[in-house]
Design an enzyme around this catalytic site. Sequence first.
Site, short mmCIF file in Angstrom:
data_model
loop_
_atom_site.label_atom_id
_atom_site.label_comp_id
_atom_site.label_asym_id
_atom_site.label_seq_id
_atom_site.Cartn_x
_atom_site.Cartn_y
_atom_site.Cartn_z
N ASP A 142 -1.53 -6.37 9.14
CA ASP A 142 -2.76 -5.32 8.95
C ASP A 142 -3.80 -6.24 8.30
OD1 ASP A 142 -4.35 -3.31 8.03
OD2 ASP A 142 -2.74 -2.07 7.45
N ILE B 22 -6.89 -5.31 7.94
CA ILE B 22 -8.24 -4.34 7.54
C ILE B 22 -9.08 -4.88 6.61
CG2 ILE B 22 -6.96 -2.25 8.38
CD1 ILE B 22 -6.70 -1.46 5.64
N TYR C 61 1.01 -1.24 -0.07
CA TYR C 61 0.03 0.27 -0.08
C TYR C 61 0.79 1.21 0.13
CZ TYR C 61 -2.68 3.64 2.63
OH TYR C 61 -3.54 4.68 2.99
#
Lengths: 464, 494
Positions: free
Chosen positions: B230, B232, B145
Amino acid sequence: MLSSKASSNCHGQDSLYFLGWQVYEKNPFHEVENPTGIIQMGLAENQLSFDLVESWIRENPDVMGLKNKDGESVFRDLALFQDYHGMPAFKNELVEYMAKIRGNKVKFDPNNLVLAAGATSANETLIFCLVDPGDAILLPTPSYAGFDRDLKWRTGVEIVPIHCSSSNGFRISMFALEEAYERTQKLNLKVKGVLITNPSNPLGTTMTKDELQSLITFAIDKDIHLISDEVFSGTVFDSPCFISIMEAAMDSNLKRNTDVLSRIHIVYSLSKDLGLPGFRVGMIYSNNQTVVSAATKMSSFGLVSSQTQYLLSYMLANKKFTSNYMKRNQKRLKKRKEMLVSGLKKSGINCLKSNAGLFCWVDMRHLLCSNTFEAETDLWKKILCEVGLNISPGSSFHCSQPGWFRVCFANMNQSTLQVALRRIKDFVERSSFNYQQNMGSLSRKLISNWVRKLSSADREEQER
Amino acid sequence: MGLLSRKATCSTHGQDSSYFLGWQEYEKNPYNEVNNPTGIIQMGLAENQLCLDLLEPWLMKNPDALGLKRDGISIFKELALFQDYNGFPAFKRALVDFMGEIRGNKVSFDPNHVVLTAGATSANETLMFCLADQGDAFLLPTPYYPGFDRDLRWRTGVEIVPIHCTSSNGFKVTLPAIEQAYRQAQKRKLRVKGVLITNPSNPLGTTMARDELDLLINFIEDKQIHLISDEIYSGTVFTSPSFVSVMEVLKDRNLDQTQVWERVHIVYSLSKDLGLPGFRVGAIYSNDPVVVSAATKMSSFGLVSSQTQYLLSAMLLDKKFTKEYMSENHKRLQKQQKDLVSGLEKAGIRCLDSNAGLFCWVDMRHLLKSNTFEAEMELWQKFVYHVKINISPGSSCHCIEPGWFRVCFANMSESTLKLAIQRLKSFVSSIGMNSQGHQELKSLRRKARNNWVFRLSLQSFYDREQDTTTKVSFSYRPHFMSLSNIAATLDAAA
């Protein structure tokens, strides 16, 4: 192994300021359920005017329901709104409200406003933008205990105090300012700015135009920044009226220095004026475009919930509400402060004369058994544990003189304040009775020792 | 004028990247079905807009949640004053239950180990501050990202060292790649504090297999470092294989209550699953009480609005609703992904096989003029300015192979997606079509070369500088070339 930040104490939360809260949490006062519990007087919150906000909310259910003026749901738009430039309508209302608080003597541009999750976030972000790790900022003492965490912890910046004293009502003198600057240089630290809180926490006083202009001149002279934390600007309940750093900078003499506005930055929040700390609404105002740009990007780390921006943009847009709120809130703060001040006076305790804030700066030096911080801590412990009041000792605000305490008055109802005042009165009376008793027994002891000495001296005389 | 900090004046915020530039161009000319049908379609924003219509009826049926009432009585005052960084207890309880559900209840979470933050952006940065000092490094599998360059590095001073993954094995993490990254960090005299993975992956849209997670756990155990997962996108897994959280693997291997258990931390958020990025709800989950304690104090810098905590605690406590929502959410994501994949296939474009996320990782290598990042940039420019689709080039995600692009699908309606695919198809056919097309492209390239400053922005990625032996100083990041200059010159040419 964790980072040094996680394993050290530089979060500053080992101070008595926060410790007092913890003790309070274990035994909180409640009028009905726990009338002998500890009364929280260490929390600078404004709980006096909720009824005004709540009645606005009752009259505007659509805003709470995330509907617009036409009754249509705006939920979808808000759910997706994460633009770090902030909701335009909200920023427009905020700058108007900020101007109103300053008697419309200054005007603010919403494009120079950066939203943050509370003033805590705003202050830290501003430091990240203006100061490098290892550099220093000057802070007048006494100052808000949370600054040790907010300004230093993750930024790696040093705070150097500008010592203020009761000799001149704790005002910042040029002498103290220069002294702090020189001290910093001797430590081989580079001064990048001065941060003031105006109105002051914990003093509850506002700065004069002269003081502000001296600070601005100092900042220009040393080529540094000036941050004015004005979170309590809406709590000025008495004269002199509030003068913002922006207003002081608008003076024609200073304006000639064209970049003066680029070095002045304001921090504000709705936590103190409107009593909404839970909603996390803070902001930075700067005329320096590089600062605005960097701070805006950094605000990604602490954006304001769109749900909250929406609610408050409507609330602030209602000018009748805000005028009414400001007027009545200030009246209530004044009345409550006067109640505290007069109550303390009856116990022989004086407060620094104040015209703002949610607290008084109280002089308890005469209650110390010695003019030391140890004595101050002892007194603080007694008041916390025996008297049952959590007040904040001056040492936790880095005050250079022992014996001063910050006592909050706006986070409780009238009857609770009366209970608190009664407790203080009893404590003071007990202390002076004990003092007299102790003094009585002490003096009797002293006299009998003296008599013994005298009689032995006589005998010696006779024996020679 | 007093100087500003290095942080304020450098570009470590990473927002000069093409990832963000594409957004800016989109903002200038955004597509709208009615008002601007020839505008740029935003396919560079990983947002889930497919199920907001499910949330609205819930809100109508539960007016107390928005109205800040409990059993019809206003609790406005209580919420307005609630700024406890330990978070709203009911909300944390509801959140951990929701997280457990997403993991098929194969793991359960303790609300006392959750730290709430203003979004995953804040959670990731806070974890960096807790686990690493300035100048330390974290290893990150590429592609990753683009926002991580800002979130993990900017204010923390922590370095990112990439673990290079390639298409040869579907971009999976391998032991040689991890070890090579570790050695690279050591060469640069950086102390490695941990590995950060995104699972499901952004930009790949794939979930990690158990053996990959095993590999990572073994590695961090051996090196005694941290692992941040992570997660998410964990609620966006719409088809098999099902999601396996790193916590589940630790539990299955009986590693809970060991040292490594305390070095694994999860980041979560409601922005992707529930499609609520505007509400700023993120969370750190850690089994290390010291991390929880430090992160909790740090969360003061980005607390979640109590108004929002209350609303979402009510929503997440409605288990019937969340179950139905998640099931429908997965269905719609799967359909939209399938539409994109098959549409691209018809244009001769393949996607990496994916089962999660709000995007596809698209293979456009065959459309490049040459196997270079310059060619990738050229292609990207064409997409943005001529095809009018904002997609994200692999270079902005630090991919080491040119030609891959992340294309989002969940932030638009079915019809907009159809239009986007149509535009792509036309573009691809026009490329393949004729030499005239080739001539045009050649002249465009000449023009572009004259206008650009070819100081290979893409070699600016420190992870590609073979001869970088000294640590790049914090104040200087040889970064993406000013792409705004490129945009300006092309605008002028247009």
